[in-house]
Every structure is written in C-alpha cells, then in structure tokens.
Motif scaffolding. Structure first.
Motif, PDB file in Angstrom:
ATOM      1  N   GLY A 226      25.940  17.452 -21.929  1.00 56.11           N
ATOM      2  CA  GLY A 226      25.137  18.638 -22.197  1.00 56.11           C
ATOM      3  C   GLY A 226      24.690  18.755 -23.641  1.00 56.11           C
ATOM      4  N   ASN A 227      25.367  18.017 -24.522  1.00 53.79           N
ATOM      5  CA  ASN A 227      25.032  18.060 -25.952  1.00 53.79           C
ATOM      6  C   ASN A 227      24.754  16.664 -26.502  1.00 53.79           C
ATOM      7  OD1 ASN A 227      25.697  20.971 -26.280  1.00 53.79           O
ATOM      8  ND2 ASN A 227      27.764  20.242 -25.796  1.00 53.79           N
ATOM      9  N   ALA A 228      24.281  15.764 -25.639  1.00 52.78           N
ATOM     10  CA  ALA A 228      24.224  14.345 -25.986  1.00 52.78           C
ATOM     11  C   ALA A 228      22.940  13.921 -26.688  1.00 52.78           C
ATOM     12  CB  ALA A 228      24.396  13.503 -24.721  1.00 52.78           C
ATOM     13  N   LYS A 229      21.918  14.769 -26.733  1.00 56.70           N
ATOM     14  CA  LYS A 229      20.627  14.342 -27.275  1.00 56.70           C
ATOM     15  C   LYS A 229      20.780  13.817 -28.707  1.00 56.70           C
ATOM     16  CE  LYS A 229      15.882  15.896 -28.171  1.00 56.70           C
ATOM     17  NZ  LYS A 229      15.282  14.680 -27.608  1.00 56.70           N
ATOM     18  N   ASP A 230      20.282  12.561 -28.909  1.00 53.40           N
ATOM     19  CA  ASP A 230      20.271  11.883 -30.205  1.00 53.40           C
ATOM     20  C   ASP A 230      21.668  11.585 -30.730  1.00 53.40           C
ATOM     21  OD1 ASP A 230      17.485  11.997 -30.236  1.00 53.40           O
ATOM     22  OD2 ASP A 230      17.508  13.975 -31.215  1.00 53.40           O
ATOM     23  N   LYS A 231      22.676  11.714 -29.879  1.00 50.71           N
ATOM     24  CA  LYS A 231      24.053  11.475 -30.318  1.00 50.71           C
ATOM     25  C   LYS A 231      24.770  10.430 -29.449  1.00 50.71           C
ATOM     26  CE  LYS A 231      24.549  16.252 -31.934  1.00 50.71           C
ATOM     27  NZ  LYS A 231      25.276  17.527 -31.732  1.00 50.71           N
ATOM     28  N   MET A 232      24.608  10.546 -28.118  1.00 51.95           N
ATOM     29  CA  MET A 232      25.316   9.624 -27.231  1.00 51.95           C
ATOM     30  C   MET A 232      24.763   8.208 -27.350  1.00 51.95           C
ATOM     31  SD  MET A 232      25.631   9.637 -23.045  1.00 51.95           S
ATOM     32  CE  MET A 232      26.789  10.998 -22.958  1.00 51.95           C
ATOM     33  N   VAL A 233      25.691   7.240 -27.352  1.00 48.98           N
ATOM     34  CA  VAL A 233      25.340   5.818 -27.216  1.00 48.98           C
ATOM     35  C   VAL A 233      26.128   5.309 -26.012  1.00 48.98           C
ATOM     36  CG1 VAL A 233      25.336   3.538 -28.262  1.00 48.98           C
ATOM     37  CG2 VAL A 233      24.992   5.574 -29.695  1.00 48.98           C
ATOM     38  N   ASN A 234      25.434   5.005 -24.927  1.00 47.94           N
ATOM     39  CA  ASN A 234      26.072   4.655 -23.663  1.00 47.94           C
ATOM     40  C   ASN A 234      26.301   3.145 -23.593  1.00 47.94           C
ATOM     41  OD1 ASN A 234      26.751   4.172 -20.947  1.00 47.94           O
ATOM     42  ND2 ASN A 234      25.595   5.964 -20.269  1.00 47.94           N
ATOM     43  N   SER A 235      27.559   2.739 -23.719  1.00 51.38           N
ATOM     44  CA  SER A 235      27.864   1.307 -23.733  1.00 51.38           C
ATOM     45  C   SER A 235      27.550   0.636 -22.402  1.00 51.38           C
ATOM     46  CB  SER A 235      29.329   1.074 -24.102  1.00 51.38           C
ATOM     47  OG  SER A 235      30.198   1.351 -23.021  1.00 51.38           O
ATOM     48  N   LEU A 236      27.597   1.382 -21.313  1.00 53.67           N
ATOM     49  CA  LEU A 236      27.232   0.816 -20.010  1.00 53.67           C
ATOM     50  C   LEU A 236      25.773   0.381 -19.998  1.00 53.67           C
ATOM     51  CD1 LEU A 236      29.037   3.503 -17.855  1.00 53.67           C
ATOM     52  CD2 LEU A 236      29.634   1.080 -17.866  1.00 53.67           C
ATOM     53  N   LEU A 237      24.920   1.234 -20.556  1.00 49.88           N
ATOM     54  CA  LEU A 237      23.494   0.895 -20.614  1.00 49.88           C
ATOM     55  C   LEU A 237      23.232  -0.231 -21.607  1.00 49.88           C
ATOM     56  CD1 LEU A 237      21.949   4.467 -20.460  1.00 49.88           C
ATOM     57  CD2 LEU A 237      22.190   2.801 -18.609  1.00 49.88           C
ATOM     58  N   LEU A 238      24.009  -0.280 -22.687  1.00 49.93           N
ATOM     59  CA  LEU A 238      23.876  -1.401 -23.633  1.00 49.93           C
ATOM     60  C   LEU A 238      24.198  -2.723 -22.938  1.00 49.93           C
ATOM     61  CD1 LEU A 238      25.595   0.088 -26.811  1.00 49.93           C
ATOM     62  CD2 LEU A 238      23.153  -0.345 -26.521  1.00 49.93           C
ATOM     63  N   SER A 239      25.229  -2.717 -22.112  1.00 51.50           N
ATOM     64  CA  SER A 239      25.599  -3.956 -21.415  1.00 51.50           C
ATOM     65  C   SER A 239      24.502  -4.383 -20.444  1.00 51.50           C
ATOM     66  CB  SER A 239      26.926  -3.776 -20.678  1.00 51.50           C
ATOM     67  OG  SER A 239      26.787  -2.943 -19.545  1.00 51.50           O
ATOM     68  N   MET A 240      23.870  -3.418 -19.811  1.00 51.11           N
ATOM     69  CA  MET A 240      22.768  -3.740 -18.905  1.00 51.11           C
ATOM     70  C   MET A 240      21.582  -4.317 -19.673  1.00 51.11           C
ATOM     71  SD  MET A 240      23.066  -0.310 -16.543  1.00 51.11           S
ATOM     72  CE  MET A 240      21.578  -0.616 -15.605  1.00 51.11           C
ATOM     73  N   ALA A 241      21.312  -3.758 -20.849  1.00 47.73           N
ATOM     74  CA  ALA A 241      20.221  -4.280 -21.672  1.00 47.73           C
ATOM     75  C   ALA A 241      20.504  -5.696 -22.125  1.00 47.73           C
ATOM     76  CB  ALA A 241      20.008  -3.364 -22.877  1.00 47.73           C
TER      77      ALA A 241
END
Length: 409
Positions: A226-241
């Motif tokens: 809910g407060n992730a904008k411009d802060k969260m870095v999702n390692s799952l998505l990094l692995s997919m990339a």
C-alpha cells in the motif's frame, strides 16, 4: 533366470537415491545398503582385493591369465537419481511385448504407450522389465552393476577365455555429480576403464557435455504494497527479468544432439530475496565459455540498471568433455565397437547429453568411455529395460576383454 536379470531385480529393490543438498559422502547413508551387499557378493564370488571405504567406494580385482594384456577397469554407480522416488521399487516383467500400451498400474491408471515412447516398438517380441508406475526403476545404474558382475562371473567360470587383469569399481553419488570426488585412481590402477552407464542397446559414447552450475541471487526491498510506490524492489520480478536475458530457444526442451543449453532447474524466493539455480551445458568448449560469459554479462547489466549488489552470480564448473582425453587413445573405443559388431550389436556412437563418472575420471588420468546398459526413460516412472539388451551388454564386456588379451599375446 539369467544371472544378470536376477541380480538386477534384487538390486533395484534397494533404495539408493542420492541427495544433492547433502554435504556428506556418500550423500545418503542408504547407499551403503547396496554397497555392503555387493561387498559380500564379490567376496563370495572369489574376487581379490575387495574393499569398501568410508566414502562408499567399492573396488575389487579379477586377476588375468595374460599378463601382457592391459589392465581394464569396469565402473558403474550405485546411487539412483533424486529426481524421482526410488522407495519401494516394484519391478514388473512384461513377457513377449506385443507393441501395445502397457498398463503399469491398474489402480492408478498409469499407462506407458508407444505413442509417447516410440522406442518401445524396437522391442516387440522381447521381455521387458518396467516399473509399477509409482517409482523409477534404477537401471541407471544398477543394470550396469549387474552386467559387470555377471560378465566377471562368466569369465571366472571360463578360464579358457584370455583376459588381462580386471578392476571393478562401484561409486556413490554419480547422479549428483560427485561420483569421482573421492575415486582413488592410483589404488584402482587400471590402464583405462569403461563405465557401464549408457542407454539403449549399442550406445558407445566418448563425448559428453562441458558442464557448469550457476547460482543467481537477487536482492530486493520489501515495502507494504500500500505504500510501495518508488520504494519497493521486487526480487521475484528481477529474477524474471534476468531469465529473459538468456535465449529462450536454448533451453533443454528445444535442443538436441550437439546443441547446448541453459536450464533453470530450481527457484525459490519472495519480494526481498530470490535465488535461481541453473545448469549450463555445451559440448564445444568455446561455446561453453561463451555461455558462462553471457550469464556474467547479464548479471552485470542487471547491476548496472538496478544498482550494484542487486544480483550476485556464482558460477562453478562441474565437469568437461572427455573427448579431449579419449581421442589420443581411440583404440579403447574401437575395441568396444568391434566387440559389439562381433556379438551382433550395431554400434550407436553418439555424444552424451549429460555426463558420467567417466567424464571426470578421464581428466584424472583414467580414460573412461561409456557403454550401454540397455535402459530407457531414466529418472522417472516410465523407465524400462529390455532383458535381451542386458544379455548383450554382458557379451560385449566379455568380448572386449578377450580382444585386448588376444591382441597382447
């Protein structure tokens, strides 16, 4: 029943699955369950210098009757793959296979069909050993053990057949890439060896993949969504990339023959941390090095784009193509080829899309090509082996030994 079949049916009922996550040698204590049985069996046969060490390596010797002949090693591995259960193996004998579907397990409706496995049609009229559909069979490599001991027993019963000294070696943990880790080549003292660890009737192999493993760790940052904008870095998505930076057409399901691949075989993670495990394979050393370089470049690109330390890459070489070590002694391949032809088996010379103990042993000073055992569909519920192919493997061993001894006279 033919001794090779009787031995095989006994051995496969012993669970010897190895464990890639274990740090012990052998990786599972249950491998000793078979090793101890084989130890006593070889002593009862009258073999010399029977030994079983603390790491699970079993060795023995059959003295020859032609001292000028080379010393030949015969090697197989005792473990089965951890990819599929080996607990409660219940082998079934299919008499006079008629070419139709095989109902392996009536209760679970498990069927093996030539529509899925057309190689079955090669064995119409033959007797097959199959699973009951709930486990693997264990022909990889208990068939090799049974064939070696049956051939050795035959040679002992027929002293009129010329032979040099034979060394027998049974190893643990081949299926997890550690079968040669503690193999004492000096103690084994063979001039060269053969692994009985191949597939269908006639296979003769002296090339294999160069192999490496890669562990790729991705470091993210978890924030309440809910407060992730411009802060969260999702390692799952990094692995997919990261995975999209590797060529999609160069995966195992799209390759054959001499084509190498990248194989993502394990993944685990969450938003904060993700870990991917790959295996990298290629027969050609230059292409193999290029594959590792591509993975290194992909990690560097990710770190440049998303920040230093985002991706941590660890690359480890596993084994190399034994062709480099076999070509200078190709007479050991030609001898088996001639032996196969002499006993009515058409040689099927091909490159292994994998590795064997022999690939590493060849780089340890013991050139070790690979001979068929006769099995099909290793590492799964549809594994089977034609009984006649096992008989032929025994004949090929005996004929190969005889040829080297006669040449030395």
């Amino acid at each position: 029943m033919n001794p090779v079949h009787e031995r095989f049916l006994r051995y496969v009922k012993i669970d010897t699955a190895s464990d890639q996550h274990s740090n012990t040698t052998p990786s599972t204590r249950k491998q000793f369950d078979l090793a101890k049985i084989l130890f006593e069996e070889m002593k009862a046969m009258g073999l010399d210098s029977v030994s079983l060490d603390d790491n699970g390596y079993l060795m023995a010797e059959l003295p020859g009757n032609i001292k000028a002949a080379p010393v030949i090693g015969l090697i197989a591995h005792m473990d089965t793959s951890p990819d599929f259960t080996a607990a409660g193996v219940n082998p079934q004998i299919v008499k006079n296979y008629d070419g139709g579907d095989l109902l392996l397990n009536p209760d679970q409706g498990i069927v093996m069909s030539p529509a899925d496995f057309p190689e079955l049609l090669k064995y119409i009229g033959q007797d097959l050993i199959t699973t009951d559909g709930t486990t693997l069979l264990g022909a990889d490599d208990k068939a090799g053990i049974a064939e070696i001991l049956t051939a050795v027993e035959y040679l002992m019963a027929h002293p009129e057949i010329p032979r040099g000294d034979l060394k027998i070696g049974f190893t643990p943990d081949e299926e997890v890439g550690r079968g040669a880790d503690h193999f004492d080549v000096e103690k084994f003292a063979a001039d060269f060896a053969y692994t009985l660890d191949g597939g269908e009737l006639g296979e003769l192999e002296y090339e294999n993949f160069n192999a490496a493993s890669a562990t790729v760790k991705f470091n993210g940052r978890n924030i309440h969504p809910g407060n992730a904008k411009d802060k969260m870095v999702n390692s799952l998505l990094l692995s997919m990339a990261f995975n999209t930076l590797l060529p999609a057409a160069e995966r195992p399901e799209h390759t054959e023959g001499y084509e190498g691949f990248f194989h993502l075989n394990e993944m685990k993670g969450d938003v904060e941390h993700t870990e991917l495990h790959y295996i990298i394979r290629d027969h050609d050393m230059a292409k193999f090095e290029a594959r590792k370089a591509l993975m290194t470049d992909a990690a560097a690109y990710m770190n440049q784009r998303y920040g230093s330390g985002t991706v941590e890459l660890s690359l480890t070489d596993s084994y190399f193509n034994m062709k480099e070590k076999i070509v200078p002694v190709m007479e050991i391949v030609e001898a088996v080829k001639g032996a196969m032809e002499a006993v009515g088996v058409k040689p099927l010379i091909k490159a292994i899309r994998g590795g064997t103990d022999g690939s590493r042993l060849s780089y340890m000073g013991l050139p070790t090509p690979n001979i068929f055992t006769g099995g099909h569909n290793y590492h799964g519920r549809f594994e089977y082996i034609p009984m006649a192919s096992m008989d032929k493997a025994v004949e090929v061993i005996v004929e190969t030994v005889r040829r080297f001894a006669e040449k030395a006279v």
